[in-house]
Design a protein around this motif. Structure first.
Motif, PDB file in Angstrom:
ATOM      1  N   ALA A  54       4.567  13.707  41.418  1.00 14.78           N
ATOM      2  CA  ALA A  54       5.281  12.875  42.485  1.00 14.78           C
ATOM      3  C   ALA A  54       6.169  11.803  41.956  1.00 14.78           C
ATOM      4  CB  ALA A  54       4.466  12.602  43.691  1.00 14.78           C
ATOM      5  N   ALA A  55       5.473  10.842  41.421  1.00 16.93           N
ATOM      6  CA  ALA A  55       6.341   9.660  40.916  1.00 16.93           C
ATOM      7  C   ALA A  55       7.464   9.906  39.929  1.00 16.93           C
ATOM      8  CB  ALA A  55       5.283   8.829  40.133  1.00 16.93           C
ATOM      9  N   GLN A  56       7.014  10.825  38.952  1.00 21.59           N
ATOM     10  CA  GLN A  56       8.026  11.136  37.846  1.00 21.59           C
ATOM     11  C   GLN A  56       9.246  11.909  38.636  1.00 21.59           C
ATOM     12  OE1 GLN A  56       4.726  11.531  36.932  1.00 21.59           O
ATOM     13  NE2 GLN A  56       5.050   9.510  36.142  1.00 21.59           N
ATOM     14  N   MET A 277      -5.208  10.504  33.367  1.00 16.56           N
ATOM     15  CA  MET A 277      -4.202  10.633  34.176  1.00 16.56           C
ATOM     16  C   MET A 277      -3.028   9.835  34.059  1.00 16.56           C
ATOM     17  SD  MET A 277      -5.784  12.986  35.563  1.00 16.56           S
ATOM     18  CE  MET A 277      -6.636  13.798  37.297  1.00 16.56           C
ATOM     19  N   THR A 278      -2.409   9.820  32.749  1.00 15.39           N
ATOM     20  CA  THR A 278      -1.249   9.035  32.520  1.00 15.39           C
ATOM     21  C   THR A 278      -0.162   9.014  33.344  1.00 15.39           C
ATOM     22  OG1 THR A 278      -0.852  10.723  30.776  1.00 15.39           O
ATOM     23  CG2 THR A 278      -1.830   8.498  30.074  1.00 15.39           C
ATOM     24  N   PRO A 279       0.420  10.141  33.932  1.00  9.15           N
ATOM     25  CA  PRO A 279       1.474  10.194  34.767  1.00  9.15           C
ATOM     26  C   PRO A 279       1.184   9.482  36.013  1.00  9.15           C
ATOM     27  CG  PRO A 279       1.061  12.265  33.501  1.00  9.15           C
ATOM     28  CD  PRO A 279      -0.061  11.634  33.480  1.00  9.15           C
ATOM     29  N   VAL A 280       0.201   9.490  36.574  1.00 10.27           N
ATOM     30  CA  VAL A 280      -0.278   8.724  37.731  1.00 10.27           C
ATOM     31  C   VAL A 280      -0.468   7.250  37.511  1.00 10.27           C
ATOM     32  CG1 VAL A 280      -1.849   8.612  39.898  1.00 10.27           C
ATOM     33  CG2 VAL A 280      -1.021  10.805  38.909  1.00 10.27           C
ATOM     34  N   GLU A 281      -1.367   7.070  36.603  1.00  7.57           N
ATOM     35  CA  GLU A 281      -1.783   5.630  36.279  1.00  7.57           C
ATOM     36  C   GLU A 281      -0.796   4.757  35.713  1.00  7.57           C
ATOM     37  OE1 GLU A 281      -5.820   5.056  34.403  1.00  7.57           O
ATOM     38  OE2 GLU A 281      -5.773   7.399  33.862  1.00  7.57           O
ATOM     39  N   ALA A 282       0.063   5.462  34.836  1.00  9.65           N
ATOM     40  CA  ALA A 282       1.476   4.577  34.313  1.00  9.65           C
ATOM     41  C   ALA A 282       2.404   5.289  34.267  1.00  9.65           C
ATOM     42  CB  ALA A 282       1.004   4.289  32.855  1.00  9.65           C
ATOM     43  N   PRO A 283       3.057   5.566  35.569  1.00  5.67           N
ATOM     44  CA  PRO A 283       4.254   6.525  35.864  1.00  5.67           C
ATOM     45  C   PRO A 283       5.440   6.052  35.571  1.00  5.67           C
ATOM     46  CG  PRO A 283       3.458   4.963  38.087  1.00  5.67           C
ATOM     47  CD  PRO A 283       2.285   4.948  37.022  1.00  5.67           C
ATOM     48  N   ASP A 284       5.718   4.587  35.532  1.00  3.59           N
ATOM     49  CA  ASP A 284       7.058   3.897  35.010  1.00  3.59           C
ATOM     50  C   ASP A 284       7.202   4.121  33.494  1.00  3.59           C
ATOM     51  OD1 ASP A 284       7.659   3.245  37.634  1.00  3.59           O
ATOM     52  OD2 ASP A 284       6.946   1.032  37.197  1.00  3.59           O
ATOM     53  N   LEU A 285       6.088   4.047  32.590  1.00  4.73           N
ATOM     54  CA  LEU A 285       6.048   4.253  31.152  1.00  4.73           C
ATOM     55  C   LEU A 285       6.149   5.666  30.824  1.00  4.73           C
ATOM     56  CD1 LEU A 285       3.140   1.706  30.182  1.00  4.73           C
ATOM     57  CD2 LEU A 285       5.605   1.472  29.732  1.00  4.73           C
ATOM     58  N   VAL A 286       5.658   6.624  31.763  1.00  4.35           N
ATOM     59  CA  VAL A 286       5.649   7.967  31.304  1.00  4.35           C
ATOM     60  C   VAL A 286       7.392   8.476  31.555  1.00  4.35           C
ATOM     61  CG1 VAL A 286       5.139  10.425  31.932  1.00  4.35           C
ATOM     62  CG2 VAL A 286       3.502   8.464  31.624  1.00  4.35           C
ATOM     63  N   THR A 287       7.777   7.932  32.644  1.00  2.00           N
ATOM     64  CA  THR A 287       8.961   8.318  33.332  1.00  2.00           C
ATOM     65  C   THR A 287      10.039   7.832  32.266  1.00  2.00           C
ATOM     66  OG1 THR A 287       8.471   8.332  35.532  1.00  2.00           O
ATOM     67  CG2 THR A 287      10.741   8.030  35.190  1.00  2.00           C
ATOM     68  N   ALA A 288       9.832   6.584  31.766  1.00  2.00           N
ATOM     69  CA  ALA A 288      10.695   6.058  31.020  1.00  2.00           C
ATOM     70  C   ALA A 288      10.684   6.749  29.485  1.00  2.00           C
ATOM     71  CB  ALA A 288      10.455   4.502  30.538  1.00  2.00           C
ATOM     72  N   GLN A 289       9.761   7.270  29.074  1.00  2.00           N
ATOM     73  CA  GLN A 289       9.471   8.104  27.781  1.00  2.00           C
ATOM     74  C   GLN A 289      10.282   9.324  28.033  1.00  2.00           C
ATOM     75  OE1 GLN A 289       7.629   7.737  24.487  1.00  2.00           O
ATOM     76  NE2 GLN A 289       9.469   8.601  24.470  1.00  2.00           N
ATOM     77  N   ILE A 290      10.349  10.006  29.122  1.00  2.00           N
ATOM     78  CA  ILE A 290      10.819  11.254  29.528  1.00  2.00           C
ATOM     79  C   ILE A 290      12.411  10.974  29.463  1.00  2.00           C
ATOM     80  CG2 ILE A 290      11.646  12.992  31.297  1.00  2.00           C
ATOM     81  CD1 ILE A 290       8.740  12.473  32.201  1.00  2.00           C
ATOM     82  N   ARG A 291      12.794   9.872  30.023  1.00  2.00           N
ATOM     83  CA  ARG A 291      14.363   9.291  29.943  1.00  2.00           C
ATOM     84  C   ARG A 291      14.864   9.276  28.559  1.00  2.00           C
ATOM     85  NH1 ARG A 291      17.370   8.269  34.264  1.00  2.00           N
ATOM     86  NH2 ARG A 291      16.180   7.981  36.480  1.00  2.00           N
ATOM     87  N   GLN A 292      14.157   8.419  27.749  1.00  2.00           N
ATOM     88  CA  GLN A 292      14.514   8.250  26.295  1.00  2.00           C
ATOM     89  C   GLN A 292      14.471   9.723  25.843  1.00  2.00           C
ATOM     90  OE1 GLN A 292      11.819   5.749  24.110  1.00  2.00           O
ATOM     91  NE2 GLN A 292      11.710   4.275  25.988  1.00  2.00           N
TER      92      GLN A 292
END
Length: 309
Positions: A54-56, A277-292
């Motif tokens: 959801a966050a991503q 649960m990295t995408p939920v626990e650290a959503p901004d960091l996971v999303t930033a990696q996807i963007r990169q």
């Protein structure tokens, strides 16, 4: 069962699709974001669903086309009929069907997998129908082999007893029951870092408890016997790896082994204090990696597709 408000509530899809796998299994697919935008494909883990992302989805869909699907038996994808429907090969066949349904021929995307979703991507390495669409890969909190032996969910020293008890958990079809304070504490201990907020723990607990127990058992048996280490040499696209230092289910050593075997590792990020649960626990960091990864690899590939057309 899912959270109904806030950043962990599943966003409404722009489109819903059905992908049909090679054995006739139907998979629920969601497409979020503007048509024609760079594509990202999300594959969730064991006992989860599209709601896990959801966050991503909420963040990326502003300027990406985000494809998320429910693995067979999870979320809105029907459960397999009989044990034959649970296999590593079925996961790969399902991924092929999703990519063919949601992406244009030759269109490349960043493929992101968490836990069993990451295992799906690694198992699919070298499959032509997957390679056609894979511009880059992000693996979150996952492993390739000896999952029962490596897991630290059972609070015992590494050894035969811990492995046997962990395998028993993976094989279990015991009901998880309602989402209670005790259920949240158990889920947090097993899958999340000690600093995870109540909101994040509640979201993950609701998602996991929504998984039918026969499905949980079916895929748990597959994970207990998993051995896809040899596939890593075929994962030749740029691949980044994320792991939480407090991950008990697939501890960081599993991620380090993946990094060491990848032909083209784009980077390895260990997240201090974060669990499985990295995408939920650290959503901004996971999303930033996807963007990169999208910025580095998808734009060029989309230009190449247009030139070929």
């Amino acid at each position: 069962m899912h959270v109904t408000s806030g950043p962990y509530a599943p966003p409404v899809a722009a489109r819903e699709l059905s992908a049909i796998s090679s054995d006739g299994s139907r998979l629920h697919v969601e497409v979020h974001g503007p048509e024609g935008a760079p594509a990202v494909v999300l594959a969730h883990g064991w006992t989860c669903s599209t709601a896990f992302w959801a966050a991503q989805i909420r963040e990326l869909a502003r300027d990406h086309r985000v494809v998320a699907y429910d693995q067979r038996g999870h979320g809105r994808s029907p459960a397999p009929v009989g044990p034959a429907g649970y296999s590593v090969g079925a996961l790969v066949d399902d991924l092929e069907a999703v990519l063919a349904t949601a992406l244009e021929p030759g269109e490349r995307a960043v493929l992101v997998g968490h836990s069993m979703g990451g295992m799906t991507l690694m198992a699919a390495a070298g499959r032509p129908k997957v390679s056609e669409h894979a511009a880059a890969v992000l693996l979150c909190s996952t492993g390739t082999v000896r999952l029962a032996a490596l897991s630290k969910v059972i609070p015992l020293k590494e050894g035969k007893l811990r492995t046997r008890l962990t395998r028993g958990l993976l094989h279990s079809r015991a009901p998880l029951g309602p989402v209670t304070p005790l259920a949240r504490r158990i889920l947090k201990y097993a899958t999340m870092g000690p600093g995870s907020s109540r909101e994040k723990v509640d979201a993950c607990t609701r998602i996991v408890h929504a998984c039918p127990r026969v499905v949980r058992q079916g895929w748990g048996r597959v994970l207990a016997a998993l051995d896809i280490e040899a596939n890593l040499k075929h994962l030749t696209v740029p691949t980044a790896v994320i792991a939480g230092t407090e991950d008990r289910m697939t501890p960081p050593d599993a991620a380090r082994a993946i990094v060491a075997a990848l032909p083209h590792c784009e980077g390895f990020t260990e997240l201090p204090g974060i669990g499985h649960m990295t995408p939920v626990e650290a959503p901004d960091l996971v999303t930033a990696q996807i963007r990169q990864l999208v910025a580095a690899h998808v734009a060029v590939t989309r230009t190449e597709v247009k030139e070929r057309a």
